[in-house]
Design a protein around this motif. Structure first.
Motif, PDB file in Angstrom:
ATOM      1  N   GLU A  24       0.774  -1.197   0.192  1.00 19.45           N
ATOM      2  CA  GLU A  24       0.132   0.072  -0.201  1.00 19.45           C
ATOM      3  C   GLU A  24       0.868   1.301   0.074  1.00 19.45           C
ATOM      4  OE1 GLU A  24      -4.110  -0.695   2.010  1.00 19.45           O
ATOM      5  OE2 GLU A  24      -2.906  -1.387   3.494  1.00 19.45           O
ATOM      6  N   SER A  25       1.829   1.175  -0.830  1.00 22.60           N
ATOM      7  CA  SER A  25       2.843   2.464  -0.954  1.00 22.60           C
ATOM      8  C   SER A  25       2.791   2.804  -2.434  1.00 22.60           C
ATOM      9  CB  SER A  25       3.964   2.278  -0.303  1.00 22.60           C
ATOM     10  OG  SER A  25       5.184   3.338  -0.417  1.00 22.60           O
ATOM     11  N   VAL A  26       3.638   3.406  -2.956  1.00 16.64           N
ATOM     12  CA  VAL A  26       3.537   4.162  -4.119  1.00 16.64           C
ATOM     13  C   VAL A  26       5.077   3.757  -5.005  1.00 16.64           C
ATOM     14  CG1 VAL A  26       2.247   5.896  -3.766  1.00 16.64           C
ATOM     15  CG2 VAL A  26       4.600   6.250  -3.595  1.00 16.64           C
ATOM     16  N   VAL A  27       4.900   3.679  -6.441  1.00 13.55           N
ATOM     17  CA  VAL A  27       5.937   3.463  -7.382  1.00 13.55           C
ATOM     18  C   VAL A  27       5.740   4.398  -8.410  1.00 13.55           C
ATOM     19  CG1 VAL A  27       7.136   1.756  -8.676  1.00 13.55           C
ATOM     20  CG2 VAL A  27       6.427   1.213  -6.411  1.00 13.55           C
ATOM     21  N   ALA A  28       6.876   4.948  -8.924  1.00 19.42           N
ATOM     22  CA  ALA A  28       6.942   5.972  -9.943  1.00 19.42           C
ATOM     23  C   ALA A  28       7.220   5.039 -11.276  1.00 19.42           C
ATOM     24  CB  ALA A  28       7.728   6.980 -10.030  1.00 19.42           C
ATOM     25  N   PHE A  29       6.492   5.233 -12.476  1.00 21.88           N
ATOM     26  CA  PHE A  29       6.930   4.294 -13.485  1.00 21.88           C
ATOM     27  C   PHE A  29       6.562   5.033 -14.745  1.00 21.88           C
ATOM     28  CE2 PHE A  29       2.546   3.516 -12.567  1.00 21.88           C
ATOM     29  CZ  PHE A  29       1.583   3.761 -13.764  1.00 21.88           C
ATOM     30  N   PRO A  30       7.089   4.527 -15.918  1.00 22.57           N
ATOM     31  CA  PRO A  30       6.930   5.351 -17.181  1.00 22.57           C
ATOM     32  C   PRO A  30       5.818   4.852 -18.042  1.00 22.57           C
ATOM     33  CG  PRO A  30       8.393   3.371 -17.454  1.00 22.57           C
ATOM     34  CD  PRO A  30       8.161   3.476 -15.943  1.00 22.57           C
ATOM     35  N   THR A  31       5.432   5.792 -18.281  1.00 26.05           N
ATOM     36  CA  THR A  31       4.240   5.711 -19.553  1.00 26.05           C
ATOM     37  C   THR A  31       4.778   6.116 -20.993  1.00 26.05           C
ATOM     38  OG1 THR A  31       2.591   7.312 -19.349  1.00 26.05           O
ATOM     39  CG2 THR A  31       2.340   5.786 -17.723  1.00 26.05           C
ATOM     40  N   GLU A  32       3.865   6.030 -21.979  1.00 27.23           N
ATOM     41  CA  GLU A  32       4.425   6.602 -22.913  1.00 27.23           C
ATOM     42  C   GLU A  32       3.861   8.159 -23.206  1.00 27.23           C
ATOM     43  OE1 GLU A  32      -0.127   5.662 -23.980  1.00 27.23           O
ATOM     44  OE2 GLU A  32       1.520   5.109 -22.609  1.00 27.23           O
ATOM     45  N   THR A  33       3.085   8.654 -21.996  1.00 31.37           N
ATOM     46  CA  THR A  33       2.935  10.188 -22.262  1.00 31.37           C
ATOM     47  C   THR A  33       3.819  10.956 -21.159  1.00 31.37           C
ATOM     48  OG1 THR A  33       1.257   9.576 -20.182  1.00 31.37           O
ATOM     49  CG2 THR A  33       0.486   9.760 -22.675  1.00 31.37           C
ATOM     50  N   VAL A  34       3.790  10.477 -19.765  1.00 35.54           N
ATOM     51  CA  VAL A  34       4.653  10.906 -18.940  1.00 35.54           C
ATOM     52  C   VAL A  34       4.871   9.918 -17.735  1.00 35.54           C
ATOM     53  CG1 VAL A  34       3.887  13.490 -19.238  1.00 35.54           C
ATOM     54  CG2 VAL A  34       2.791  12.078 -17.395  1.00 35.54           C
ATOM     55  N   TYR A  35       5.819  10.307 -16.870  1.00 34.67           N
ATOM     56  CA  TYR A  35       5.855   9.074 -15.845  1.00 34.67           C
ATOM     57  C   TYR A  35       4.710   9.423 -14.671  1.00 34.67           C
ATOM     58  CZ  TYR A  35      10.779   7.085 -16.724  1.00 34.67           C
ATOM     59  OH  TYR A  35      11.587   6.623 -17.208  1.00 34.67           O
ATOM     60  N   GLY A  36       4.204   8.392 -14.262  1.00 32.77           N
ATOM     61  CA  GLY A  36       3.180   8.101 -13.461  1.00 32.77           C
ATOM     62  C   GLY A  36       3.441   7.884 -12.113  1.00 32.77           C
ATOM     63  N   LEU A  37       2.804   8.450 -10.850  1.00 27.08           N
ATOM     64  CA  LEU A  37       3.063   8.092  -9.441  1.00 27.08           C
ATOM     65  C   LEU A  37       1.916   7.009  -9.261  1.00 27.08           C
ATOM     66  CD1 LEU A  37       4.789   8.464  -6.907  1.00 27.08           C
ATOM     67  CD2 LEU A  37       3.201  10.068  -6.403  1.00 27.08           C
ATOM     68  N   GLY A  38       2.331   5.639  -9.408  1.00 25.13           N
ATOM     69  CA  GLY A  38       1.121   4.609  -9.087  1.00 25.13           C
ATOM     70  C   GLY A  38       0.932   4.086  -7.673  1.00 25.13           C
ATOM     71  N   ALA A  39      -0.183   3.692  -7.541  1.00 22.40           N
ATOM     72  CA  ALA A  39      -0.553   2.999  -6.117  1.00 22.40           C
ATOM     73  C   ALA A  39      -1.949   2.173  -6.670  1.00 22.40           C
ATOM     74  CB  ALA A  39      -0.952   4.144  -5.092  1.00 22.40           C
ATOM     75  N   ASP A  40      -2.351   1.331  -5.387  1.00 25.98           N
ATOM     76  CA  ASP A  40      -3.310   0.475  -5.599  1.00 25.98           C
ATOM     77  C   ASP A  40      -4.431   1.343  -5.787  1.00 25.98           C
ATOM     78  OD1 ASP A  40      -5.327  -1.427  -5.358  1.00 25.98           O
ATOM     79  OD2 ASP A  40      -4.485  -2.369  -3.580  1.00 25.98           O
ATOM     80  N   ALA A  41      -5.445   1.364  -6.742  1.00 30.37           N
ATOM     81  CA  ALA A  41      -6.517   2.266  -6.693  1.00 30.37           C
ATOM     82  C   ALA A  41      -7.612   1.855  -5.659  1.00 30.37           C
ATOM     83  CB  ALA A  41      -7.229   2.031  -8.309  1.00 30.37           C
ATOM     84  N   PHE A  42      -7.727   0.572  -5.282  1.00 28.99           N
ATOM     85  CA  PHE A  42      -8.597   0.326  -4.144  1.00 28.99           C
ATOM     86  C   PHE A  42      -8.038   0.387  -2.943  1.00 28.99           C
ATOM     87  CE2 PHE A  42     -10.005  -2.981  -7.679  1.00 28.99           C
ATOM     88  CZ  PHE A  42     -10.863  -2.128  -8.257  1.00 28.99           C
ATOM     89  N   SER A  43      -7.133   1.065  -2.652  1.00 28.46           N
ATOM     90  CA  SER A  43      -6.462   1.089  -1.380  1.00 28.46           C
ATOM     91  C   SER A  43      -6.615   2.586  -1.034  1.00 28.46           C
ATOM     92  CB  SER A  43      -5.102   0.518  -1.221  1.00 28.46           C
ATOM     93  OG  SER A  43      -4.319   1.109  -0.063  1.00 28.46           O
ATOM     94  N   ALA A  44      -7.361   2.890   0.010  1.00 31.78           N
ATOM     95  CA  ALA A  44      -7.380   4.382   0.525  1.00 31.78           C
ATOM     96  C   ALA A  44      -6.310   4.907   1.013  1.00 31.78           C
ATOM     97  CB  ALA A  44      -8.545   4.349   1.337  1.00 31.78           C
ATOM     98  N   LYS A  45      -5.279   3.989   1.725  1.00 32.93           N
ATOM     99  CA  LYS A  45      -4.128   4.224   2.220  1.00 32.93           C
ATOM    100  C   LYS A  45      -3.128   4.706   1.173  1.00 32.93           C
ATOM    101  CE  LYS A  45      -0.282   2.401   4.907  1.00 32.93           C
ATOM    102  NZ  LYS A  45       0.119   1.104   5.657  1.00 32.93           N
TER     103      LYS A  45
END
Length: 313
Positions: A24-45
């Motif tokens: 339930e933490s975050v990871v930055a990852f590349p997409t074809e557009t810009v880098y995203g800051l990703g987290a489990d969309a179902f976790s409020a934390k």
């Protein structure tokens, strides 16, 4: 945080990323557009950690990234035929679709979803098995990141950044609301209106700005966004600007030849691909003011004009 938190997107890097996401933490990852800051969309934390790190206002929603159309449909109460047609044509790719949110999910009535067209993003989505809420991996209102190094400088507390190299499109996805009879553009982006009309017919354009603080179905609608530390001034001809009242030093961003610190391609795709990186370079060079040659007033340049107008707000 040090540069050691930037990881290669190999088996070990993906393993570490999945471990962090499932905790339930975050990871930055590349997409074809810009880098995203990703987290489990179902976790409020986890989603709360995105908002905390970015210092993002709570009224600014997030786009959910999924691995395929089947995963996207699972998040929707209704999946209209228009969404099917657009997904078949443009996914994986830089198009976000806003649909009615499935009733078992928390949040507002709609959800913004896309399938990214980047191998690292897709590998991460498949390895984690999670839908990932992922805005751009930078402080709220600042320049979006198109390299792993941009992420580290803007968000030094992110536990891990998967380095997939520079983003190919360099500008965010186009966001289209397909909850009504006619698809409605919410945010211009990498995918142009001409291609969307060819696939979906007429597209309704925004008729008014959404005031900051008001609920909205898409990110990218804030008055000020995508902004460098330097003050951005848009002008038709940078040579005509009286500079004595401007904070110096003054840098110039143009798409035609001349005495400019940054000269970008004169086609909208090429310009967009290097726009954020150029703004980062101008900031890093210490310019206090950036004069930007206004791009053409044609539809093909809509996304670029949108980003520059918000950066200058």
């Amino acid at each position: 945080m040090t540069l050691s938190s930037i990881a290669r997107p190999d088996a070990e890097g993906l393993r570490r990323a999945v471990e962090i996401l499932r905790a339930e933490s975050v990871v930055a990852f590349p997409t074809e557009t810009v880098y995203g800051l990703g987290a489990d969309a179902f976790s409020a934390k986890a989603v709360g950690e995105i908002y905390r790190l970015k210092q993002r206002p709570s009224w600014n929603p997030l786009i959910v990234h999924v691995a395929d159309v089947t995963a996207a449909r699972a998040l929707a109460e209704v999946w209209p035929a228009t969404a099917d047609d657009l997904a078949a044509r443009f996914w994986p790719g830089p198009l976000t679709l806003v649909v009615r949110r499935a009733r078992h999910l928390p949040g507002i009535d709609t959800v913004a979803i896309r399938v990214p067209a980047h191998p690292v993003a897709l590998d991460l989505l498949k390895a984690s098995g999670l839908p990932l809420a992922a805005p751009s991996a930078n402080r709220s209102e600042s320049i979006s990141p198109t390299t792993a190094e941009h992420v580290v400088r803007s968000l030094p507390d992110v536990p891990l950044v998967l380095d997939g190299g520079p983003c190919s499109w360099g500008i965010e996805s186009t966001v289209l609301d397909v909850t009504g009879d006619v698809p409605r553009l919410l945010r211009p982006g990498a995918l142009g209106l001409r291609a969307l009309r060819d696939a979906a017919g007429p597209i309704a354009l925004p008729d008014a700005e959404t005031a900051d603080g008001e609920a909205r179905p898409s990110p990218g609608m804030s008055r000020r966004h995508y902004a460098p530390r330097a003050k951005v001034v848009l002008c038709k001809d940078v040579r005509d600007v009286e500079r004595s009242a401007l904070a110096g030093p003054v840098g110039i961003l143009a798409y035609e030849g001349g005495d400019a610190a940054e000269i970008l391609p004169s086609d909208p795709r090429g310009y967009a691909a290097d726009l954020y990186a150029a703004l980062h370079r101008l900031d890093d060079a210490g310019f206090a003011t950036i004069l930007v040659q206004e791009p053409p007033q044609t539809e093909d340049w809509l996304a670029v004009r949108d980003r520059l107008s918000r950066a200058a707000a």
